[in-house]
Motif scaffolding. Structure first.
Motif, PDB file in Angstrom:
ATOM      1  N   ASN A  80      -6.797  -2.536  -3.898  1.00  0.00           N
ATOM      2  CA  ASN A  80      -6.666  -1.096  -4.118  1.00  0.00           C
ATOM      3  C   ASN A  80      -6.316  -0.900  -5.577  1.00  0.00           C
ATOM      4  O   ASN A  80      -5.438  -1.583  -6.100  1.00  0.00           O
ATOM      5  CB  ASN A  80      -5.529  -0.494  -3.281  1.00  0.00           C
TER       6      ASN A  80
ATOM      7  N   LEU B 275       2.360   1.746  -3.400  1.00  0.00           N
ATOM      8  CA  LEU B 275       1.340   2.242  -4.320  1.00  0.00           C
ATOM      9  C   LEU B 275       1.155   3.752  -4.174  1.00  0.00           C
ATOM     10  O   LEU B 275       1.182   4.496  -5.163  1.00  0.00           O
ATOM     11  CB  LEU B 275       0.027   1.514  -4.011  1.00  0.00           C
ATOM     12  N   LYS B 276       1.007   4.208  -2.932  1.00  0.00           N
ATOM     13  CA  LYS B 276       0.815   5.644  -2.677  1.00  0.00           C
ATOM     14  C   LYS B 276       2.035   6.454  -3.092  1.00  0.00           C
ATOM     15  O   LYS B 276       1.913   7.541  -3.665  1.00  0.00           O
ATOM     16  CB  LYS B 276       0.507   5.886  -1.193  1.00  0.00           C
TER      17      LYS B 276
ATOM     18  N   GLN C 257       2.367   6.685  -6.929  1.00  0.00           N
ATOM     19  CA  GLN C 257       1.393   7.639  -7.457  1.00  0.00           C
ATOM     20  C   GLN C 257       1.892   9.074  -7.260  1.00  0.00           C
ATOM     21  O   GLN C 257       1.859   9.887  -8.178  1.00  0.00           O
ATOM     22  CB  GLN C 257       0.039   7.448  -6.781  1.00  0.00           C
TER      23      GLN C 257
ATOM     24  N   THR D 212       0.826  -1.204   0.000  1.00  0.00           N
ATOM     25  CA  THR D 212       0.000   0.000   0.000  1.00  0.00           C
ATOM     26  C   THR D 212       0.862   1.257   0.000  1.00  0.00           C
ATOM     27  O   THR D 212       0.602   2.192  -0.757  1.00  0.00           O
ATOM     28  CB  THR D 212      -0.953   0.005   1.216  1.00  0.00           C
TER      29      THR D 212
ATOM     30  N   THR E 281      -2.988   0.893 -14.675  1.00  0.00           N
ATOM     31  CA  THR E 281      -3.654   0.646 -13.399  1.00  0.00           C
ATOM     32  C   THR E 281      -2.841  -0.353 -12.594  1.00  0.00           C
ATOM     33  O   THR E 281      -2.539  -1.449 -13.066  1.00  0.00           O
ATOM     34  CB  THR E 281      -5.080   0.101 -13.617  1.00  0.00           C
TER      35      THR E 281
ATOM     36  N   THR F  27      -4.993   1.914  -8.337  1.00  0.00           N
ATOM     37  CA  THR F  27      -4.376   3.226  -8.503  1.00  0.00           C
ATOM     38  C   THR F  27      -3.968   3.393  -9.949  1.00  0.00           C
ATOM     39  O   THR F  27      -3.336   2.515 -10.521  1.00  0.00           O
ATOM     40  CB  THR F  27      -3.129   3.369  -7.594  1.00  0.00           C
ATOM     41  N   ASP F  28      -4.359   4.512 -10.538  1.00  0.00           N
ATOM     42  CA  ASP F  28      -3.996   4.798 -11.923  1.00  0.00           C
ATOM     43  C   ASP F  28      -2.775   5.699 -11.964  1.00  0.00           C
ATOM     44  O   ASP F  28      -2.687   6.686 -11.227  1.00  0.00           O
ATOM     45  CB  ASP F  28      -5.146   5.498 -12.658  1.00  0.00           C
TER      46      ASP F  28
ATOM     47  N   ARG G 158      -3.042  -2.740  -9.538  1.00  0.00           N
ATOM     48  CA  ARG G 158      -4.048  -3.392  -8.690  1.00  0.00           C
ATOM     49  C   ARG G 158      -3.322  -4.108  -7.564  1.00  0.00           C
ATOM     50  O   ARG G 158      -2.665  -5.122  -7.772  1.00  0.00           O
ATOM     51  CB  ARG G 158      -4.893  -4.392  -9.467  1.00  0.00           C
TER      52      ARG G 158
END
Length: 176
Positions: A48, A21-22, A25, A18, A60, A50-51, A62
């Motif tokens: 989750n 991912l953040k 981005q 997670t 994307t 995130t594009d 996932r």
């Protein structure tokens, strides 16, 4: 959503999916200077999405929660690449992560997808060296027998170390 645009983010519970991912981005939007302090995260139950926009193409990511390991295969047919994350500071979890990785690599729908293996938490004080982790995983044997192209990177989602290389890898595997 086309499978050509989805990258699965997999790994055991607590490896840093997670946060990665953040941070990816934020990095894709603002560059290294805009990363700031790491945001707080909670364990993912479910997925989750995130594009990211890389090379003017939407991708994307996932993330599948670590607790969802038994049903990861139901998502395998819907992706073009996989990022598998290992917590290099958690020696207790290494063997189970290796088993999960072997399961992912042997799955029929993933036989030709690009795979990125990330050894995360490289900023922690008591981590194994990359040589030690590769030896425990028997990484040379895995790479030699895998049908997929495999890339290995050391990262710290917390500090941002190696995250630009992750974005570069994603850009390099985007299906044209």
């Amino acid at each position: 959503m086309s499978s050509r645009d989805v990258c699965l983010l997999l790994g055991a519970t607590g490896v840093g999916k997670t946060l990665l991912l953040k941070r990816l981005q934020k990095l894709s939007l603002h560059g290294l200077g805009g990363l700031g302090e790491p945001p707080s995260t909670l364990p993912t139950v479910g997925t989750n999405l995130t594009d990211l926009t890389l090379k003017k193409k939407k991708v994307t990511l996932r993330e599948l929660g670590g607790c969802m390991g038994p049903i990861w295969p139901s998502y395998f047919k819907d992706c073009y690449s996989v990022i598998f994350i290992v917590d290099s500071a958690n020696t207790v979890q290494i063997s189970s992560s290796c088993i999960q990785l072997l399961s992912v690599l042997s799955a029929e729908p993933l036989h030709s997808v690009s795979v990125l293996i990330l050894f995360n938490k490289r900023d922690m004080p008591c981590i194994m060296s990359l040589v030690e982790i590769k030896s425990l995983f028997r990484m040379d044997d895995i790479i030699a027998s895998a049908t997929q192209p495999i890339t290995i990177l050391e990262v710290s989602a917390c500090t941002g170390q190696g995250l630009q290389e992750v974005l570069s890898w994603l850009e390099s595997v985007i299906v044209k």
